[in-house]
Write an enzyme that holds these catalytic residues in place. Sequence first.
Site, PDB file in Angstrom:
ATOM      1  N   CYS A  39     -12.041  -4.830  19.007  1.00  0.00           N
ATOM      2  CA  CYS A  39     -12.124  -5.602  20.263  1.00  0.00           C
ATOM      3  C   CYS A  39     -13.564  -5.868  20.662  1.00  0.00           C
ATOM      4  CB  CYS A  39     -11.372  -4.884  21.388  1.00  0.00           C
ATOM      5  SG  CYS A  39     -12.240  -3.442  22.052  1.00  0.00           S
TER       6      CYS A  39
ATOM      7  N   CYS B  33     -14.344  -1.840  23.699  1.00  0.00           N
ATOM      8  CA  CYS B  33     -13.933  -0.502  24.126  1.00  0.00           C
ATOM      9  C   CYS B  33     -15.037   0.513  23.816  1.00  0.00           C
ATOM     10  CB  CYS B  33     -12.612  -0.098  23.452  1.00  0.00           C
ATOM     11  SG  CYS B  33     -12.773   0.291  21.694  1.00  0.00           S
TER      12      CYS B  33
ATOM     13  N   CYS C 181     -15.568   0.851  20.047  1.00  0.00           N
ATOM     14  CA  CYS C 181     -16.261  -0.280  19.421  1.00  0.00           C
ATOM     15  C   CYS C 181     -17.738  -0.299  19.811  1.00  0.00           C
ATOM     16  CB  CYS C 181     -15.600  -1.605  19.822  1.00  0.00           C
ATOM     17  SG  CYS C 181     -14.076  -1.937  18.917  1.00  0.00           S
TER      18      CYS C 181
ATOM     19  N   ARG D 177      -4.331   0.709  20.394  1.00  0.00           N
ATOM     20  CA  ARG D 177      -3.829   1.750  19.483  1.00  0.00           C
ATOM     21  C   ARG D 177      -2.499   2.353  19.936  1.00  0.00           C
ATOM     22  NH1 ARG D 177      -1.591   4.251  16.634  1.00  0.00           N
ATOM     23  NH2 ARG D 177      -2.186   5.716  14.995  1.00  0.00           N
TER      24      ARG D 177
ATOM     25  N   HIS E 152       0.962  -4.131   5.720  1.00  0.00           N
ATOM     26  CA  HIS E 152      -0.289  -4.226   6.493  1.00  0.00           C
ATOM     27  C   HIS E 152      -1.449  -4.721   5.634  1.00  0.00           C
ATOM     28  CE1 HIS E 152      -0.311  -0.266   4.628  1.00  0.00           C
ATOM     29  NE2 HIS E 152      -1.618  -0.285   4.706  1.00  0.00           N
ATOM     30  N   GLU E 153      -1.156  -5.175   4.385  1.00  0.00           N
ATOM     31  CA  GLU E 153      -2.217  -5.748   3.546  1.00  0.00           C
ATOM     32  C   GLU E 153      -1.882  -7.222   3.399  1.00  0.00           C
ATOM     33  OE1 GLU E 153      -3.798  -2.376   0.467  1.00  0.00           O
ATOM     34  OE2 GLU E 153      -3.140  -4.206  -0.480  1.00  0.00           O
TER      35      GLU E 153
ATOM     36  N   ARG F 245      -2.118  -2.481  -7.762  1.00  0.00           N
ATOM     37  CA  ARG F 245      -1.575  -3.176  -6.604  1.00  0.00           C
ATOM     38  C   ARG F 245      -0.616  -4.263  -7.078  1.00  0.00           C
ATOM     39  NH1 ARG F 245      -2.286   0.271  -3.148  1.00  0.00           N
ATOM     40  NH2 ARG F 245      -3.330  -0.083  -1.164  1.00  0.00           N
TER      41      ARG F 245
ATOM     42  N   CYS G  36     -11.080   1.230  16.825  1.00  0.00           N
ATOM     43  CA  CYS G  36     -10.948   0.551  18.120  1.00  0.00           C
ATOM     44  C   CYS G  36      -9.756   1.149  18.869  1.00  0.00           C
ATOM     45  CB  CYS G  36     -10.710  -0.936  17.870  1.00  0.00           C
ATOM     46  SG  CYS G  36     -10.314  -1.903  19.330  1.00  0.00           S
TER      47      CYS G  36
ATOM     48  N   CYS H  25      -6.527  -3.644   3.349  1.00  0.00           N
ATOM     49  CA  CYS H  25      -6.439  -2.179   3.382  1.00  0.00           C
ATOM     50  C   CYS H  25      -7.105  -1.542   2.175  1.00  0.00           C
ATOM     51  CB  CYS H  25      -5.005  -1.676   3.551  1.00  0.00           C
ATOM     52  SG  CYS H  25      -4.984   0.141   3.705  1.00  0.00           S
TER      53      CYS H  25
ATOM     54  N   CYS I  28       0.863  -1.191   0.000  1.00  0.00           N
ATOM     55  CA  CYS I  28       0.000   0.000   0.000  1.00  0.00           C
ATOM     56  C   CYS I  28       0.894   1.234   0.000  1.00  0.00           C
ATOM     57  CB  CYS I  28      -0.868  -0.046   1.254  1.00  0.00           C
ATOM     58  SG  CYS I  28      -1.806   1.449   1.599  1.00  0.00           S
ATOM     59  N   HIS I  29       0.355   2.343  -0.493  1.00  0.00           N
ATOM     60  CA  HIS I  29       1.143   3.575  -0.505  1.00  0.00           C
ATOM     61  C   HIS I  29       1.622   3.954   0.908  1.00  0.00           C
ATOM     62  CE1 HIS I  29       2.189   7.283  -2.833  1.00  0.00           C
ATOM     63  NE2 HIS I  29       2.449   7.643  -1.601  1.00  0.00           N
ATOM     64  N   THR I  30       0.835   3.589   1.913  1.00  0.00           N
ATOM     65  CA  THR I  30       1.206   3.952   3.293  1.00  0.00           C
ATOM     66  C   THR I  30       2.506   3.261   3.727  1.00  0.00           C
ATOM     67  OG1 THR I  30      -1.150   4.246   3.751  1.00  0.00           O
ATOM     68  CG2 THR I  30       0.318   4.142   5.663  1.00  0.00           C
TER      69      THR I  30
HETATM   70  P1  NAD Z   1      -1.253   5.039  -4.955  1.00  0.00           P
HETATM   71  O1  NAD Z   1       0.106   5.576  -4.908  1.00  0.00           O
HETATM   72  O2  NAD Z   1      -1.475   3.693  -5.543  1.00  0.00           O
HETATM   73  O3  NAD Z   1      -2.217   6.037  -5.749  1.00  0.00           O
HETATM   74  C1  NAD Z   1      -2.160   7.417  -5.589  1.00  0.00           C
HETATM   75  C2  NAD Z   1      -2.667   8.064  -6.877  1.00  0.00           C
HETATM   76  O4  NAD Z   1      -2.754   9.474  -6.653  1.00  0.00           O
HETATM   77  C3  NAD Z   1      -1.739   7.856  -8.068  1.00  0.00           C
HETATM   78  O5  NAD Z   1      -2.493   7.420  -9.186  1.00  0.00           O
HETATM   79  C4  NAD Z   1      -1.131   9.243  -8.306  1.00  0.00           C
HETATM   80  O6  NAD Z   1      -0.848   9.494  -9.666  1.00  0.00           O
HETATM   81  C5  NAD Z   1      -2.264  10.134  -7.793  1.00  0.00           C
HETATM   82  N1  NAD Z   1      -1.820  11.470  -7.369  1.00  0.00           N
HETATM   83  C6  NAD Z   1      -0.733  11.795  -6.642  1.00  0.00           C
HETATM   84  N2  NAD Z   1      -0.665  13.119  -6.459  1.00  0.00           N
HETATM   85  C7  NAD Z   1      -1.743  13.647  -7.080  1.00  0.00           C
HETATM   86  C8  NAD Z   1      -2.221  14.978  -7.269  1.00  0.00           C
HETATM   87  N3  NAD Z   1      -1.568  16.020  -6.761  1.00  0.00           N
HETATM   88  N4  NAD Z   1      -3.375  15.156  -7.955  1.00  0.00           N
HETATM   89  C9  NAD Z   1      -4.039  14.098  -8.494  1.00  0.00           C
HETATM   90  N5  NAD Z   1      -3.614  12.817  -8.362  1.00  0.00           N
HETATM   91  C10 NAD Z   1      -2.485  12.603  -7.670  1.00  0.00           C
HETATM   92  O7  NAD Z   1      -1.818   5.094  -3.454  1.00  0.00           O
HETATM   93  P2  NAD Z   1      -2.954   4.250  -2.690  1.00  0.00           P
HETATM   94  O8  NAD Z   1      -2.348   3.020  -2.123  1.00  0.00           O
HETATM   95  O9  NAD Z   1      -4.152   4.182  -3.537  1.00  0.00           O
HETATM   96  O10 NAD Z   1      -3.207   5.236  -1.436  1.00  0.00           O
HETATM   97  C11 NAD Z   1      -3.735   6.524  -1.646  1.00  0.00           C
HETATM   98  C12 NAD Z   1      -3.619   7.366  -0.393  1.00  0.00           C
HETATM   99  O11 NAD Z   1      -4.473   6.839   0.625  1.00  0.00           O
HETATM  100  C13 NAD Z   1      -2.223   7.409   0.227  1.00  0.00           C
HETATM  101  O12 NAD Z   1      -2.050   8.685   0.802  1.00  0.00           O
HETATM  102  C14 NAD Z   1      -2.320   6.370   1.338  1.00  0.00           C
HETATM  103  O13 NAD Z   1      -1.368   6.582   2.346  1.00  0.00           O
HETATM  104  C15 NAD Z   1      -3.724   6.598   1.814  1.00  0.00           C
HETATM  105  N6  NAD Z   1      -4.410   5.505   2.501  1.00  0.00           N
HETATM  106  C16 NAD Z   1      -5.226   5.832   3.529  1.00  0.00           C
HETATM  107  C17 NAD Z   1      -5.959   4.864   4.169  1.00  0.00           C
HETATM  108  C18 NAD Z   1      -6.910   5.215   5.279  1.00  0.00           C
HETATM  109  O14 NAD Z   1      -7.408   4.312   5.944  1.00  0.00           O
HETATM  110  N7  NAD Z   1      -7.206   6.467   5.513  1.00  0.00           N
HETATM  111  C19 NAD Z   1      -5.823   3.529   3.764  1.00  0.00           C
HETATM  112  C20 NAD Z   1      -4.987   3.238   2.683  1.00  0.00           C
HETATM  113  C21 NAD Z   1      -4.276   4.225   2.059  1.00  0.00           C
HETATM  114  N1  AHE Z   2       0.833   7.375  11.539  1.00  0.00           N
HETATM  115  C1  AHE Z   2       0.334   8.535  10.850  1.00  0.00           C
HETATM  116  C2  AHE Z   2      -1.048   8.376  10.337  1.00  0.00           C
HETATM  117  C3  AHE Z   2      -1.184   7.227   9.384  1.00  0.00           C
HETATM  118  C4  AHE Z   2      -2.640   7.045   9.096  1.00  0.00           C
HETATM  119  O1  AHE Z   2      -3.407   8.007   9.019  1.00  0.00           O
HETATM  120  N2  AHE Z   2      -3.033   5.813   8.924  1.00  0.00           N
HETATM  121  C5  AHE Z   2      -4.391   5.491   8.519  1.00  0.00           C
HETATM  122  C6  AHE Z   2      -4.341   4.227   7.785  1.00  0.00           C
HETATM  123  S1  AHE Z   2      -3.385   4.275   6.344  1.00  0.00           S
HETATM  124  C7  AHE Z   2      -3.519   2.707   5.788  1.00  0.00           C
HETATM  125  O2  AHE Z   2      -2.881   2.580   4.623  1.00  0.00           O
HETATM  126  C8  AHE Z   2      -5.294   5.221   9.721  1.00  0.00           C
HETATM  127  O3  AHE Z   2      -6.074   4.308   9.763  1.00  0.00           O
HETATM  128  N3  AHE Z   2      -5.218   6.022  10.718  1.00  0.00           N
HETATM  129  C9  AHE Z   2      -5.974   5.848  11.919  1.00  0.00           C
HETATM  130  C10 AHE Z   2      -5.045   5.461  13.030  1.00  0.00           C
HETATM  131  O4  AHE Z   2      -5.519   5.271  14.149  1.00  0.00           O
HETATM  132  O5  AHE Z   2      -3.844   5.353  12.768  1.00  0.00           O
HETATM  133  C11 AHE Z   2       0.447   9.782  11.715  1.00  0.00           C
HETATM  134  O6  AHE Z   2       0.093  10.860  11.206  1.00  0.00           O
HETATM  135  O7  AHE Z   2       0.906   9.658  12.856  1.00  0.00           O
HETATM  136 ZN    ZN Z   3      -2.838   0.792   3.525  1.00  0.00          ZN
END
Ligand code: NAD
Ligand code: AHE
Ligand code: ZN
Length: 373
Positions: A97, A100, A103, A115, A67-68, A368, A111, A174, A45-47
């Site tokens: 869980c 909590c 949850c 954390r 994490h995936e 992916r 949860c 994820c 994943c990008h993260t």
């Molecule tokens: P990825 O790298 O596969 O895809 C990102 C896409 O965004 C790419 O196609 C890229 O070209 C595009 N992009 C980048 N900058 C851009 C811009 N300025 N304008 C338009 N498009 C742009 O990433 P992913 O795995 O799909 O993850 C996407 C985001 O979500 C990441 O920031 C990741 O950390 C986050 N994420 C968050 C959660 C969550 O639970 N909140 C879960 C998973 C991933």
């Molecule tokens: N550790 C970072 C934040 C990272 C973050 O926001 N993680 C997302 C999941 S990304 C999955 O690819 C998330 O679920 N956040 C909720 C949590 O509890 O972490 C920071 O900024 O400290």
């Molecule tokens: Zn992820």
Amino acid sequence: FEGKSITCKAAVAWKAGDALSIENIEVAPPKAHEVRVQVSWSAVCHTDAYTLSGVDPEGAFPIILGHEGAGVVESIGEDVTNVRPGDHVILLYTPECKECKFCRSGKTNLCSKIRETQGRGLMPDGTSRFSVDGKPILHYMGCSSFSQYTVVSDISLVAISHSAPLRSVCLLGCGITTGFGAATHSAKVEPGSTVAVIGCGCVGLAAMQGAVAAGASRIIAIDINSEKEAFAKKFGATDFVNPSTVDDIVQHIINMTDGGVDYAFDCTGNVTVMLQALQFCHKGWGKLCVIGVAAAGKTLDFRPFLVVTGRHVLGSAFGGVKGRTELPNFVDDYLQGHFKVDEYITHEESLHTINNALEHMHEGKCIRCVVDM
Ligand code: NAD
Ligand code: AHE
Ligand code: ZN
């Protein structure tokens, strides 16, 4: 419950910015309420790349990222009742869980039980199960799926149907669940809505899949990489815009939509994009759902008038999905052909070539990459 330590291979991130290094590691047996899992497949994943790059405020090293992941339960510690050796499981970075305050609230999937230690890269008792030559290595997001064996809390995994190919359903750990759930659970897209999704990676495409399932009538995909257009169309986008080809993306989207979108999803983690997305949300009701993860120190600064005049900002982690309660149903829907998963897999590597998987992510042709552990 007197398990033995296992020696196996894992991709270790020794320090920020370095390539991952394949090492022989020791994986200690699971303690009470812990489960040792043989990881079969893990996607990237990008993260993972974000934390490896050094911009994650919680990122600490050395660490085993990933994490995936999906795999098979190898052994369980004392008092584990929800899984048994041999069960097929998906790892959950957002645990559940069921006890909590969070949850029980009925309002969130976040949860709180483990954390704090999870954020420090440790098991709930404050220690690590991984070591190299006696030196402890940190866990990541409660999962560490870039190891052939990992130990997780018993609330950080869910058993799924034995019929599900682990190579595919690891993606439900994820990216797919996050994007889909952000549309269906967090933002609650309504039938007939106009939706914009910025960032057409796995998360963005899954947000489109969720928007389609919720009955959106128009889905505008936005990405700076035009190679993503074909993917976006396949996942239900009705329009594609590359912001670098228009003068002013905010005005462009407002013009396309008679005043703005009903829902916008940031799937980039770029705070400039998030601000633009809030600006092209429709006055009175438009909602921005932030999914992308921003680097340390970045903030979202906006004119309060944008929300005074009825726009909303919300966010979503793991799509608002409760993993233990809901993920087995996602898997069953996939097995019945009602839910796209395989369509996101564009690349495959093995543990030994996992650094290529991180490279692929930056290519337009990769959604992916799954890693055969
Ligand atoms: P990825 O790298 O596969 O895809 C990102 C896409 O965004 C790419 O196609 C890229 O070209 C595009 N992009 C980048 N900058 C851009 C811009 N300025 N304008 C338009 N498009 C742009 O990433 P992913 O795995 O799909 O993850 C996407 C985001 O979500 C990441 O920031 C990741 O950390 C986050 N994420 C968050 C959660 C969550 O639970 N909140 C879960 C998973 C991933
Ligand atoms: N550790 C970072 C934040 C990272 C973050 O926001 N993680 C997302 C999941 S990304 C999955 O690819 C998330 O679920 N956040 C909720 C949590 O509890 O972490 C920071 O900024 O400290
Ligand atoms: Zn992820």
